[in-house]
Enzyme design. Structure first.
Site, PDB file in Angstrom:
ATOM      1  N   ASN A 107       6.980  22.495  31.250  1.00  0.00           N
ATOM      2  CA  ASN A 107       7.009  21.970  29.891  1.00  0.00           C
ATOM      3  C   ASN A 107       8.430  22.023  29.335  1.00  0.00           C
ATOM      4  O   ASN A 107       9.286  22.768  29.824  1.00  0.00           O
ATOM      5  CB  ASN A 107       6.092  22.799  28.986  1.00  0.00           C
ATOM      6  CG  ASN A 107       4.643  22.449  29.175  1.00  0.00           C
ATOM      7  OD1 ASN A 107       4.135  21.531  28.551  1.00  0.00           O
ATOM      8  ND2 ASN A 107       3.978  23.182  30.067  1.00  0.00           N
TER       9      ASN A 107
ATOM     10  N   GLY B 260      -2.644  23.131  34.401  1.00  0.00           N
ATOM     11  CA  GLY B 260      -2.535  22.606  35.761  1.00  0.00           C
ATOM     12  C   GLY B 260      -1.588  23.375  36.641  1.00  0.00           C
ATOM     13  O   GLY B 260      -1.658  24.617  36.760  1.00  0.00           O
TER      14      GLY B 260
ATOM     15  N   ASP C 182       1.524  24.173  36.286  1.00  0.00           N
ATOM     16  CA  ASP C 182       2.340  25.161  35.585  1.00  0.00           C
ATOM     17  C   ASP C 182       1.618  26.506  35.501  1.00  0.00           C
ATOM     18  O   ASP C 182       2.186  27.562  35.807  1.00  0.00           O
ATOM     19  CB  ASP C 182       2.663  24.631  34.177  1.00  0.00           C
ATOM     20  CG  ASP C 182       3.875  25.319  33.565  1.00  0.00           C
ATOM     21  OD1 ASP C 182       4.763  25.745  34.310  1.00  0.00           O
ATOM     22  OD2 ASP C 182       3.930  25.419  32.323  1.00  0.00           O
TER      23      ASP C 182
END
Length: 352
Positions: free
Chosen positions: A23, A31, A33
């Site tokens: 991000n 997901g 990350d």
């Protein structure tokens, strides 16, 4: 070095680095990350991001230690959210791949594993995302050496792989022929020249060596055929002399598909597709033709017909042809999964 597409969990890849879809702000997203932070050590990685990195724009990348991962490093690519393709998403996505590879090179890394960036919760279309990934990775490998993996791992692909593998193995066993002897070919050739029982019966002749009457079709069947199939047959007859390009365009229009749908699903470059579309006499490579059969969602008969117009045929002695046949026969129009199966069967891949 090489580029391979594999089905795996990216957090378990034993490479110098893995790539994370990060991000813009130092927060943990959904997901990939989340999976990376959890596997690496959520608190340690998040603290490092906040203290050493901060906010980063879409399309940019940064590197952190791998902490508890097998990989020594994590390269975080701030991935674009897909908003319909009109907000510079493609260039940002290309930048994620390009800058990740450059950062890996600058740090002396020899291997790296990418997820299919932005195609999960960020919403980028899967086939288009794959085409961009393949473009950028192959362009990098033209002038650099590195072992690059593209890791496909989601619930859908895993279920498909588990469901597909047993059926595909059985299909290969049934249909793959390593070679045919000259005697077998000679026998087939000889048999082909002989009028078959079906052909004799159809044309009103008695089959040789039998006392049976010729086969006659009931009057109702003619009426039924005309009602259901005559117009379709006439339409097909109009295209007897079509080239590969002309017949492909006919099939696409007949199936009410857009050209973009076809070349994106086939993961065929837009420029290559334009050459085929705009030049009726263009002669594509066989693998390109096979990919377009998948992209246009053809059935097996349509595939054979289209390939023949470019001088190709599906061979029982070629495992690549057998795998394409299985996917097409079972209406699995997924080039990424098909490429994984080629890789798992030790065959040259198409995308990678």
């Amino acid at each position: 070095m090489s580029f391979k597409i594999v089905r795996n969990d990216i957090t378990k890849m034993n490479t110098d680095a893995i790539v994370n879809t990060a991000n813009q702000l130092p927060i943990v997203g959904t997901g990939c990350d989340t999976a990376v932070y959890e596997a690496a050590g959520r608190e340690e990685l998040l603290k490092y991001r906040k203290e050493h990195i901060g906010a980063v724009d879409e399309g940019e990348v940064f590197i952190t230690p791998g902490f508890k991962l097998r990989a020594r490093y994590i390269i975080h690519a701030v991935s674009p959210v897909y908003l319909g393709g009109q907000d510079g998403e493609e260039e940002k996505l290309r930048s994620c791949y390009r800058k990740s590879l450059q950062l890996a090179k600058e740090n002396g890394l020899k291997s790296i594993a990418f997820p299919l960036i932005s195609t999960g919760s960020f919403g980028y279309p899967k086939e288009e995302g794959m085409r961009i990934a393949a473009d950028e990775i192959n362009a990098f490998l033209l002038h650099n050496e590195m072992l690059i993996y593209l890791v496909v791992f989601d619930e859908k692909s895993t279920r498909l792989g588990e469901k597909l593998s047993p059926g595909l193995e059985a299909y290969i066993d049934r249909n793959y022929v390593e070679k045919k002897t000259e005697a077998e070919y000679a026998a087939e050739k000889s048999d082909f020249r002989k009028p078959s029982i079906f052909r004799k019966a159809f044309f009103g002749l008695k089959p040789f060596g039998t006392n049976k009457e010729p086969v006659c079709l009931a009057e109702d069947s003619y009426v039924d055929f005309e009602e259901k199939h005559e117009s379709k047959l006439q339409e097909r007859m109009k295209h007897l002399s079509d080239t590969f390009s002309e017949y492909l365009m006919y099939l696409i229009n007949n199936k009410k598909l857009s050209n973009a749908d076809v070349y994106k699903r086939a993961i065929v470059d837009k420029k290559v597709f334009s050459k085929i579309k705009n030049n009726p006499d263009y002669h594509p490579q066989k693998l390109t033709a096979l990919c377009l059969c998948v992209g246009a969602k053809l059935n097996l008969d349509e595939t054979r017909d289209l390939l023949a117009r470019a001088g190709y045929a599906l061979s029982p002695c070629d495992k690549t042809d057998i795998i394409f046949s299985y996917f097409i026969e079972n209406k699995i129009y997924d080039m990424i999964e098909l490429d994984i199966q080629l890789e798992e069967h030790g065959l040259p891949c198409i995308i990678s």
